[in-house]
Write a protein that holds these residues in place. Structure first.
Motif, PDB file in Angstrom:
ATOM      1  N   PHE A 338       0.853  -1.182   0.000  1.00 20.37           N
ATOM      2  CA  PHE A 338       0.000   0.000   0.000  1.00 20.37           C
ATOM      3  C   PHE A 338       0.890   1.233   0.000  1.00 20.37           C
ATOM      4  O   PHE A 338       1.759   1.362   0.863  1.00 20.37           O
ATOM      5  CB  PHE A 338      -0.899   0.029   1.242  1.00 20.37           C
ATOM      6  CG  PHE A 338      -1.956  -1.034   1.274  1.00 20.37           C
ATOM      7  CD1 PHE A 338      -3.277  -0.749   0.973  1.00 20.37           C
ATOM      8  CD2 PHE A 338      -1.630  -2.336   1.621  1.00 20.37           C
ATOM      9  CE1 PHE A 338      -4.250  -1.725   1.009  1.00 20.37           C
ATOM     10  CE2 PHE A 338      -2.597  -3.334   1.662  1.00 20.37           C
ATOM     11  CZ  PHE A 338      -3.913  -3.027   1.352  1.00 20.37           C
ATOM     12  N   SER A 339       0.679   2.128  -0.932  1.00 19.97           N
ATOM     13  CA  SER A 339       1.422   3.390  -0.971  1.00 19.97           C
ATOM     14  C   SER A 339       0.578   4.453  -0.279  1.00 19.97           C
ATOM     15  O   SER A 339      -0.446   4.883  -0.806  1.00 19.97           O
ATOM     16  CB  SER A 339       1.727   3.786  -2.419  1.00 19.97           C
ATOM     17  OG  SER A 339       2.569   2.840  -3.022  1.00 19.97           O
ATOM     18  N   LEU A 340       1.006   4.856   0.908  1.00 15.48           N
ATOM     19  CA  LEU A 340       0.219   5.766   1.727  1.00 15.48           C
ATOM     20  C   LEU A 340       0.402   7.220   1.319  1.00 15.48           C
ATOM     21  O   LEU A 340      -0.426   8.071   1.661  1.00 15.48           O
ATOM     22  CB  LEU A 340       0.578   5.577   3.199  1.00 15.48           C
ATOM     23  CG  LEU A 340       0.417   4.140   3.729  1.00 15.48           C
ATOM     24  CD1 LEU A 340       0.823   4.068   5.188  1.00 15.48           C
ATOM     25  CD2 LEU A 340      -1.007   3.641   3.536  1.00 15.48           C
ATOM     26  N   LEU A 341       1.488   7.516   0.619  1.00 18.16           N
ATOM     27  CA  LEU A 341       1.711   8.868   0.124  1.00 18.16           C
ATOM     28  C   LEU A 341       1.195   8.963  -1.308  1.00 18.16           C
ATOM     29  O   LEU A 341       1.475   8.090  -2.137  1.00 18.16           O
ATOM     30  CB  LEU A 341       3.201   9.221   0.159  1.00 18.16           C
ATOM     31  CG  LEU A 341       3.878   9.164   1.537  1.00 18.16           C
ATOM     32  CD1 LEU A 341       5.350   9.511   1.399  1.00 18.16           C
ATOM     33  CD2 LEU A 341       3.197  10.107   2.513  1.00 18.16           C
ATOM     34  N   THR A 342       0.453  10.008  -1.603  1.00 19.29           N
ATOM     35  CA  THR A 342      -0.131  10.171  -2.939  1.00 19.29           C
ATOM     36  C   THR A 342       0.925  10.097  -4.028  1.00 19.29           C
ATOM     37  O   THR A 342       0.718   9.508  -5.091  1.00 19.29           O
ATOM     38  CB  THR A 342      -0.879  11.514  -3.034  1.00 19.29           C
ATOM     39  OG1 THR A 342      -1.875  11.564  -2.005  1.00 19.29           O
ATOM     40  CG2 THR A 342      -1.543  11.669  -4.395  1.00 19.29           C
ATOM     41  N   SER A 343       2.088  10.659  -3.766  1.00 18.02           N
ATOM     42  CA  SER A 343       3.143  10.689  -4.781  1.00 18.02           C
ATOM     43  C   SER A 343       3.692   9.300  -5.085  1.00 18.02           C
ATOM     44  O   SER A 343       4.311   9.083  -6.117  1.00 18.02           O
ATOM     45  CB  SER A 343       4.291  11.590  -4.306  1.00 18.02           C
ATOM     46  OG  SER A 343       4.811  11.126  -3.068  1.00 18.02           O
TER      47      SER A 343
END
Length: 440
Positions: A338-343
């Motif tokens: 899961f990529s928690l940062l939008t970037s």
């Protein structure tokens, strides 16, 4: 025998409710076929995955690099099938130690090294998987627990204080145990009391089943709990435990917690909900597919679900310090990122359109999905033990809506027996999944 924390085929009897789109994550690594339980990360960013085996002393540890490449580090770890309960127990976690060592947490079982902590020198690994013959130190946790008169010991998770003493969550003894570094002795920090069962079924008293002691100050640990059968929704708590044994409730209202970690980017405590136990249809009670979640407890008292929609049931998670979260999926034998940062987020490649239909089915099941970006597509069918029944390579598919028809057969073209089956549609590194029932 009291119900405690074990991960088995019976924990995989899941809801017939079809899942929605699984677009919040990508599949980082897959094809873990021996009971994927623990996941941790080393200083180089490699993921260490621990599988508890199939009951034949075949637990193992795999290292996954940043590209998803898997390297088998150790095999032959203790793994026991408890016939009376129909359950498999074995190795749960692998932790990094100073001086190129790792510590392996081994749970309940009949192997002479069950209910222990094992220390192994990583420098011995030269490409060929290590074995139990390479263990350089055994910390005999279970012997201490049984010596106090406890019937069961199931060390499940650990953490350290600032002096290097190990705090062990023993889900069998319902206790937090301290191993004293340097003198190699143990002491009980706290045994947690059972509580009354509010339901008309199950035992009169419910076991607390501690699953993790996580240090957050020099003298204080967070303690999570699963709670035993009947896995009462909302009954699990997070405690604050002082090393002198004083304990209070830190947060409550959770269900079946199996892991905890501090988000390195904001310092907030996060907990792992393994899954929710309840009515899965027709009055049948069991864990519900896709009900796992990672929940963040913010310092202002609010809570935020930061990971949801895992295909199956999830025992553990870890952060990499770069805004990414890795979660195990026990049912499908995979690690999800899961990529928690939008970037950091990857664009999803697939989404679900509707339920599989007809469901239940007699001969054929239709599964609809939509490809959002061109990607190779693989469709897998699994039984409730996690065994792959059939797999279909659909090739690279361009964006659009698709219909897959499973004719209720295995990889040899033989009709499958009546029962529940899981399907997974994998497009690149994105997936959708759900359950179907075949009625012959």
């Amino acid at each position: 025998m009291k119900t405690q924390l074990r991960f088995t085929v019976f924990a995989l009897l899941l809801s017939l409710t079809s899942l929605g789109a699984q677009t919040a994550h990508v599949v980082f690594a897959q094809d873990f076929t021996k009971g994927l339980i623990g996941v941790n990360i080393d200083a180089a960013g490699n993921i260490w995955a621990t599988e508890n085996g199939s009951g034949n002393d075949d637990g193992q540890i795999t290292i996954i690099d940043s590209t998803g490449k898997k390297t088998l580090f150790m095999t032959g770890l203790p793994s026991t099938f408890i016939q009376a309960a129909g359950e498999i127990v074995g190795s749960y976690r692998t932790y990094q130690l100073p001086d190129n060592k790792v510590l392996i947490v081994v749970g309940e079982g009949t192997n002479k090294l069950s209910e222990t902590l094992l220390i192994v020198d990583k420098t011995k690994f030269k490409g060929t998987p290590l074995t139990l013959a390479d263990v350089e130190k055994v910390i005999e946790h279970g012997k201490f627990i049984h010596g106090l008169g406890f019937v069961q010991s199931n060390p499940f998770n650990v953490d350290w204080d600032k002096d290097g003493n190990i705090f062990i969550a023993d889900s069998g003894a319902n206790s937090i145990v301290k191993w004293h570094k340097g003198v190699d002795t143990f002491s009980i920090v706290k045994t947690i009391d059972r509580f009354a069962n509010p339901f008309p079924y199950g035992p009169p008293m419910v076991d607390p089943v501690p699953t993790k002691a996580l240090r957050y100050s020099d003298t204080t640990f967070y303690v999570s709990q699963l709670t035993g059968f009947p896995f009462v929704p909302g009954a699990a708590k997070v405690y604050s435990l002082n090393t002198n044994g004083t304990m209070r409730v830190h947060a409550e209202g959770f269900t079946c917690l199996t892991d905890m970690s501090i988000d390195p980017l904001d310092g907030n405590l996060c907990v792992m909900q393994f899954g929710v136990f309840g009515d899965v249809g027709g009055g049948t009670l069991n864990f519900k597919l896709g009900s796992a979640a990672v929940i963040k407890l913010k310092k202002d008292g609010t809570r935020d679900t930061i990971a949801l929609g895992m295909g199956g049931l999830s025992p553990s998670f870890t952060f990499d310090g770069k805004g990414n979260l890795y979660v195990t999926d026990l049912v499908f034998g995979q690690i999800l990122k899961f990529s928690l940062l939008t970037s950091n987020r990857e664009i999803p490649q697939i989404k679900a359109l509707s339920k599989a239909y007809p469901n239940p089915a007699q001969d054929q099941v239709n599964i609809e999905y939509e490809i959002l970006q061109a990607a190779p597509v693989t469709i897998g069918i699994y039984d409730l033990s996690g065994r792959q029944v059939a797999t279909y390579q659909e090739g690279k598919q361009v964006p659009g809506k698709y219909l897959f028809q499973w004719k209720g057969v295995d990889s040899k073209g033989q009709g499958v027996p009546s029962g529940m089956y899981m399907y997974r549609v994998l497009a690149g590194r994105s997936q959708v999944s759900g359950l179907v029932q075949m009625v012959r």
